[in-house]
Design an enzyme around this catalytic site. Structure first.
Site, short mmCIF file in Angstrom:
data_model
loop_
_atom_site.label_atom_id
_atom_site.label_comp_id
_atom_site.label_asym_id
_atom_site.label_seq_id
_atom_site.Cartn_x
_atom_site.Cartn_y
_atom_site.Cartn_z
N TYR A 21 12.12 7.56 8.60
CA TYR A 21 12.61 7.97 9.91
C TYR A 21 12.86 6.74 10.76
O TYR A 21 12.26 5.68 10.55
CB TYR A 21 11.57 8.85 10.63
CG TYR A 21 11.48 10.26 10.09
CD1 TYR A 21 12.21 11.29 10.67
CD2 TYR A 21 10.65 10.56 9.02
CE1 TYR A 21 12.12 12.59 10.19
CE2 TYR A 21 10.55 11.85 8.53
CZ TYR A 21 11.29 12.86 9.12
OH TYR A 21 11.19 14.14 8.63
N ASP A 62 14.24 19.68 13.25
CA ASP A 62 14.17 20.72 14.26
C ASP A 62 15.22 20.57 15.35
O ASP A 62 16.08 19.69 15.28
CB ASP A 62 12.76 20.75 14.86
CG ASP A 62 11.73 21.20 13.83
OD1 ASP A 62 12.04 22.09 13.03
OD2 ASP A 62 10.63 20.64 13.82
#
Length: 609
Positions: free
Chosen positions: A272, A216
């Site tokens: 991540y 995002d």
């Protein structure tokens, strides 16, 4: 990279995550791809304006705050939906009656067999004609149309494209015209480099474009993968593509795949990284609201010795800061000094508040802003100079290990109850690496590997670990967060989160059996690590240096005059209830939904997550 969505930073859906079912689903897809006929991967594509029609069910990759609800695909970064076909009838009223009526109306009546056959042929021809019109490029400029017609038709191949990027300045990964996105710049570079024909330039679906993980707004990715059909005849196609991209977006490599390869469907997990400065593990200032409550409840519950033991390695810090500030206070009157110090502790430049019993509000007082800025600068400089002790680092590692396994993470996202099966997620590993120095600040890198993540999940896991350590809280609070107890957990700042790489373990195992190339980011490890160091870490440091977001985050938590975070004290939920009763008796309202907890529609990063 959704954190996560997201930002529209990683995202949530209502389908359960079942490890065994997901793995079987991935393996079924893998078997289909690996055993795809070899001829399909080596022959040229059919000639025409379009390399390939859009997939039957174009995926919606999740992240951030705009999470759709629907069907879970194996290994998604969040949850995904498969939209209904455009040909599917609207389901209104009695669907059985509607279908019966449709069949009746469409059935040819009073026609001979030859007439019905001719009508069917005409109908098919009409559909084919409209389908070809939909695929045809419709340039507004006649010169562009002529250029498309004159363009040489070259064979396209299905490929996997390894990419990395910094998300600063972009509205996320996914196409979102007219907003600037990573995919938008990538696809433009493909066109300019001749990897995508002009005939297919008006719609990425014509090239079977798919992304492995959506990130995002503002979220970075050291490694991500897209798959599409490209023209790769030129030996220097990689260099050509990169020449049309900014330095913040890099293509690491291009790899041939079978014709049915989809990076979205075949990815079974993602990794991540989250970076945070070491000073976030320092305890709250002793005069802050939370600092006072921690000591108060340790005394009330008879746990002062245990609490002080947890804070022993940092007990010196605030005394050192006080000694550094003292020369700035010489010659100032007591009221000015008190107001300025209180404003620094609460990180409020405009005004300071008094400190009555239990930390409730009092009339505000004006402060000397120049004195405030000088004292605040000392606080921030001392925080940056702090280096995490081995004891505190080991405690962080033990906190992160408590997230590993299949847990009910309903408290680590939004709009999910304990009974929602989709709140159960599987974390493969969560580790903290040795600290690194960037500029004058020590940073700790954490890496999490999971099958899928919900919106804000990674940032909230970091936020909880951070609070437990800095507040000296009993680690069992993390285990309690997996129960039906509703627990407000703040989401850590979004700037520290980025996608490290997607993982294709299941696909790669099958690929090895059939002598196919594995999807492996290790082939570009040197370039990726340099990109992290020179681009991602540098960008993160510059953003933190200019905004002091982590300092502001901790100050907000420490001075949030509300029962919300008092479960971190030795009093746990008794402390929360007692403060609520006190505030109610004084006619004060408790917080309803502070921004830091995350809320529906919040799209600032994840998760991608």
């Amino acid at each position: 990279m959704s954190e996560p969505a997201s930002t529209s930073d990683i995202a949530t859906a209502n389908q359960p995550t079942n490890t065994e079912t997901e793995q079987k689903g991935v393996q079924n897809v893998v078997d289909t791809v690996i055993q795809d006929a070899g001829d399909k991967a080596t022959t040229s594509e059919p000639k025409g304006d379009s390399a390939v029609d859009a997939p039957k069910a174009e995926e919606k990759v999740l992240g951030g705050g705009d999470e759709p609800r629907g069907v879970k695909r194996p290994g998604d970064g969040g949850e995904g939906t498969v939209p209904e076909s455009d040909d599917a009838p609207a389901k209104t009223g009695d669907s059985r009656g509607a279908n019966t009526e449709r069949k009746t109306n469409n059935r040819p009546q009073n026609l001979s067999r030859s007439a019905r056959k001719k009508q069917k042929t005409d109908s098919s021809a009409q559909k084919t004609d409209w389908a070809s019109r939909d695929r045809r490029v419709k340039p507004e400029n006649p010169d562009d149309a002529a250029e498309v017609e004159a363009e040489e038709r070259r064979p396209k191949r299905k490929v996997a494209v390894y990419i990395g990027y910094t998300g600063t300045g972009y509205k996320g990964m996914q196409f979102n015209p007219p907003n600037p996105t990573i995919e938008g710049d990538l696809f433009d570079a493909f066109i300019k480099a001749g990897a995508v024909s002009k005939a297919n330039s008006n719609d990425p679906k014509k090239s079977a474009f798919a992304r492995c993980a959506r990130t995002d707004k503002g979220v970075h990715a050291a490694g991500n993968l897209i798959s599409l059909k490209m023209i790769i005849e030129d030996e220097d196609i990689l260099e050509k593509i990169n020449s049309h991209l900014p330095e913040t977006i890099r293509v690491w490599g291009i790899q041939r795949t079978t014709g049915s390869f989809s990076c979205y469907q075949l990815c079974d997990s993602r990794k991540y990284e989250y970076l945070l400065p070491s000073h976030v593990f320092l305890p709250p200032h002793p005069s802050s609201f939370l600092g006072k409550q921690l000591r108060l409840w340790a005394e009330k519950e008879g746990k002062m010795a245990e609490w002080e033991e947890e804070q022993k390695d940092v007990s010196y810090f605030w005394d050192t800061v006080k000694a550094k500030v003292q020369p700035l206070l010489e010659g100032q009157d007591a009221e000015t000094v008190a107001a300025a110090l209180e404003a620094v502790v609460s990180d409020d430049e405009a005004e300071a508040t008094g400190e009555p019993d239990q930390g409730l509000t009092k009339p505000k007082k004006k402060i000397d802003k120049e004195l405030y800025k000088k004292i605040r600068a000392v606080h921030i400089a001392e925080k940056k100079a702090y280096r995490c002790s081995p004891e505190r680092l080991e405690r962080l590692r033990s906190m992160l290990a408590m997230y590993v396994g299949t847990k009910n993470f309903h408290n680590y996202t939004i709009n999910k109850s304990f009974k929602d099966a989709s709140a159960k997620r599987h974390i493969k590993s969560f580790v903290a690496l040795d600290p690194i120095i960037v500029g004058d600040t020590e940073w700790i890198r954490t890496r999490v590997h999971g099958q899928s993540f919900m919106m804000h999940q990674i940032r909230k896991m970091i936020g909880m670990a951070m609070l437990v350590i800095r507040c000296g809280t009993d680690p069992s609070i993390i285990e309690e967060s997996y129960t039906s107890k509703v627990m407000p957990i703040p989401k850590a700042p979004g700037i520290g989160l980025f996608l490290d790489r997607p993982v294709f373990d299941t696909y790669n195992k099958k690929a090895a059996l059939h002598n196919k190339d594995a999807i492996n980011f290790d082939n570009f490890e040197e370039k990726i690590e340099a990109f992290k160091r020179d681009r991602i870490y540098k960008t993160l440091y510059e953003e933190e240096e200019s905004a002091n977001l982590y300092h502001t985050f901790c100050s907000f938590i420490d001075n949030f005059r509300d029962p919300t975070f008092l479960y971190l004290t030795a009093g746990r939920w008794k402390a929360v209830q007692e403060m609520r009763d006190l505030m109610k008796a004084q006619g004060l309202k408790t917080s309803e939904a502070p921004q830091i907890l995350g809320k529906e529609g919040d799209d600032d990063n994840i998760e991608f997550e």
